[in-house]
Structure formats: structure tokens, C-alpha cells
Motif scaffolding. Structure first.
Motif, mmCIF file in Angstrom:
data_model
loop_
_atom_site.group_PDB
_atom_site.id
_atom_site.type_symbol
_atom_site.label_atom_id
_atom_site.label_comp_id
_atom_site.label_asym_id
_atom_site.label_seq_id
_atom_site.Cartn_x
_atom_site.Cartn_y
_atom_site.Cartn_z
ATOM 1 N N ASP A 86 0.831 -1.213 0.000
ATOM 2 C CA ASP A 86 0.000 0.000 0.000
ATOM 3 C C ASP A 86 0.862 1.259 0.000
ATOM 4 O O ASP A 86 0.610 2.201 -0.763
ATOM 5 C CB ASP A 86 -0.920 0.004 1.221
ATOM 6 N N PHE A 87 1.879 1.297 0.853
ATOM 7 C CA PHE A 87 2.758 2.470 0.923
ATOM 8 C C PHE A 87 3.484 2.683 -0.407
ATOM 9 O O PHE A 87 3.605 3.814 -0.894
ATOM 10 C CB PHE A 87 3.779 2.301 2.049
ATOM 11 N N ILE A 131 3.844 10.025 -7.470
ATOM 12 C CA ILE A 131 4.950 10.425 -8.345
ATOM 13 C C ILE A 131 4.498 10.463 -9.801
ATOM 14 O O ILE A 131 4.814 11.405 -10.546
ATOM 15 C CB ILE A 131 6.143 9.461 -8.169
ATOM 16 N N LEU A 132 3.739 9.440 -10.233
ATOM 17 C CA LEU A 132 3.243 9.408 -11.611
ATOM 18 C C LEU A 132 2.325 10.597 -11.894
ATOM 19 O O LEU A 132 2.380 11.192 -12.983
ATOM 20 C CB LEU A 132 2.488 8.100 -11.868
ATOM 21 N N TYR A 133 1.492 10.945 -10.926
ATOM 22 C CA TYR A 133 0.596 12.095 -11.090
ATOM 23 C C TYR A 133 1.399 13.381 -11.288
ATOM 24 O O TYR A 133 1.118 14.171 -12.198
ATOM 25 C CB TYR A 133 -0.313 12.213 -9.869
ATOM 26 N N ILE A 165 8.741 1.518 -8.878
ATOM 27 C CA ILE A 165 8.535 2.104 -7.548
ATOM 28 C C ILE A 165 7.656 1.215 -6.677
ATOM 29 O O ILE A 165 7.970 0.956 -5.509
ATOM 30 C CB ILE A 165 7.906 3.507 -7.677
ATOM 31 N N ALA A 166 6.550 0.732 -7.235
ATOM 32 C CA ALA A 166 5.563 0.009 -6.428
ATOM 33 C C ALA A 166 5.873 -1.472 -6.280
ATOM 34 O O ALA A 166 5.387 -2.110 -5.345
ATOM 35 C CB ALA A 166 4.167 0.179 -7.042
ATOM 36 N N HIS A 167 6.668 -2.032 -7.188
ATOM 37 C CA HIS A 167 6.898 -3.475 -7.150
ATOM 38 C C HIS A 167 8.374 -3.835 -6.966
ATOM 39 O O HIS A 167 8.712 -4.636 -6.089
ATOM 40 C CB HIS A 167 6.364 -4.124 -8.433
#
Length: 227
Positions: free
Chosen positions: A59-60, A68-70, A111-113
Motif C-alpha cells: 500500500d505504501f 509520483i506518476l501524477y 517504484i511500487a513493485h
């Protein structure tokens, strides 16, 4: 990252419980079943805590990635408003959309994975080897000897992949451009009866990507199988 390390730590607890079970059964048999119930409870609790820590870590990481993508997409959109109109005459619209959507989206994977997975991937071997050294240093050294062998096979795979990576990146960028060009140009294609030609261009790029994927798998199959 802290949650990823904790998840890795809790994930190793059940293996330690199996070791303790073996000790109780083989070396000091006991008639007291409560000790086994206690061990089973600890293992169950560790599994639950591992799931919680992994969920929090995911989740974090995803929240940070999407923020960051936004920010990146907003910055790119603002930059586009400052460009002269002539820029859009010399640059493919599909390529611009790919840069804002596909290229930026690839950052989410890292970043997320990748960051949580890399953290977990480093934590598990380190914690495992520490546990091995505490139990039997000879077993730990024997396990460490495998790492150089894996490094040799991995280096061999990367060596074969090196000349293919630029082609893979090039073809991977052409596919979304071809798809967008085909979809957004559908009206023009129908008006001028160019559907067969347009689809042929799209099919050629897809076939090129398929042939490259087969070539990559053939070149790296041996090393991947050993790994």
C-alpha cells in the motif's frame, strides 16, 4: 522498506518452527502436546503478521508510486502547453501519448513493485544465512558457495541479452505507437480505403516483436533453465 524486511522476517519463522518441531520429536521426545500447540500458534501468528506487513508495504509503495506518476504527468502536460504548434507537426501524436501514458506508467512497476521486491529479495538470503550460521556454520558456508555459480550463469544470460536489449526497447516502443495510429486514424483509413495497408503495417510490427521474443528466449533458455 521496513515493512518488506519485517514481512521477510516473519516469513522465515514457520521454517524455524519446523526445525523446533524436529528437535522435539527426534532429540527430546515429550508427552506434553502443549509445546506443539504453542509452536503451531507462533507459526500461525507469524504468517498473519507477514501478510499484514506485506499488505502495508504494498500500500505504501503504490501510494508513493501513484503520487509520483501524477506529478510527472502534470509536469509533462504543463510542458506541452508551452511548446510551439510546429512541434506537433514534426512529432507523431501517438509517440507523445505513449510518452505520457506508457513510458510514465513503467515507473510504477519500479517504484511500487521492484523496490519492495528487491528489499525482500535481499532480506531473505541475509536473514537465512544468519540463521544458518547460528545453527551450523558449515551448512552456511556450503550454501554460500552456490552464489558464485549462480553469478556465473546470470552473467552469461546478461551477456547474451546485451545485443538484444536495444532492439527490444525499439520494438516495444513501436507497438503502442502503431496501435494508437491505427485506432485514431480509423476514419481516414475507411474514407480512403486504406484499411488493408494500415493493418499490414500494424501486423508487421507485431510480427517483428513476436520474432524478437522467440529469439530472446532461444538465446537465454539454457541460462534461465539452470537459474
Amino acid at each position: 522498506m521496513v515493512m518488506s524486511v519485517l514481512a521477510a522476517l516473519f516469513g522465515l519463522v514457520p521454517y524455524g518452527i519446523v526445525y523446533l518441531f524436529s528437535i522435539e520429536i527426534l532429540e527430546r521426545p515429550t508427552d506434553n502436546p502443549n509445546i506443539f500447540i504453542l509452536y503451531a500458534g507462533i507459526a500461525f501468528l507469524a504468517i498473519v503478521l507477514k501478510g499484514i506487513c506485506y499488505k502495508l508495504s504494498s500500500d505504501f509503495a503504490h501510494q508513493a508510486a501513484f503520487d509520483i506518476l501524477y506529478d510527472i504527468r502534470i509536469a509533462l502536460a504543463e510542458q506541452l502547453t508551452k511548446l510551439p504548434l510546429g512541434y506537433f507537426d514534426t512529432h507523431d501524436t501517438g509517440k507523445i501519448k505513449v510518452s505520457m501514458n506508457e513510458d510514465v506508467e513503467q515507473l510504477e512497476e519500479g517504484i511500487a513493485h521492484l523496490i519492495p521486491d528487491i528489499t525482500t529479495g535481499f532480506s531473505i538470503p541475509i536473514l537465512t544465512f544468519l540463521a544458518m550460521f547460528l545453527l551450523d556454520w558449515r551448512m552456511a558456508i556450503a550454501a554460500l558457495l552456490i552464489i558464485p555459480l549462480l553469478g556465473l550463469f546470470y552473467t552469461n544470460v546478461m551477456k547474451k541479452m546485451k545485443p538484444l536489449v536495444p532492439r527490444q526497447i525499439e520494438v516495444g516502443g513501436l507497438i503502442p505507437i502503431a496501435v494508437l495510429r491505427y485506432i485514431y486514424g480509423m476514419k481516414v483509413i475507411r474514407v480512403f480505403s486504406q484499411s488493408e495497408k494500415a493493418f499490414e503495417e500494424y501486423a508487421t510490427i507485431v510480427q517483428k516483436a513476436a520474432d524478437l521474443s522467440v529469439e530472446i528466449e532461444k538465446e537465454t533458455l539454457e541460462g534461465k533453465t539452470i537459474l
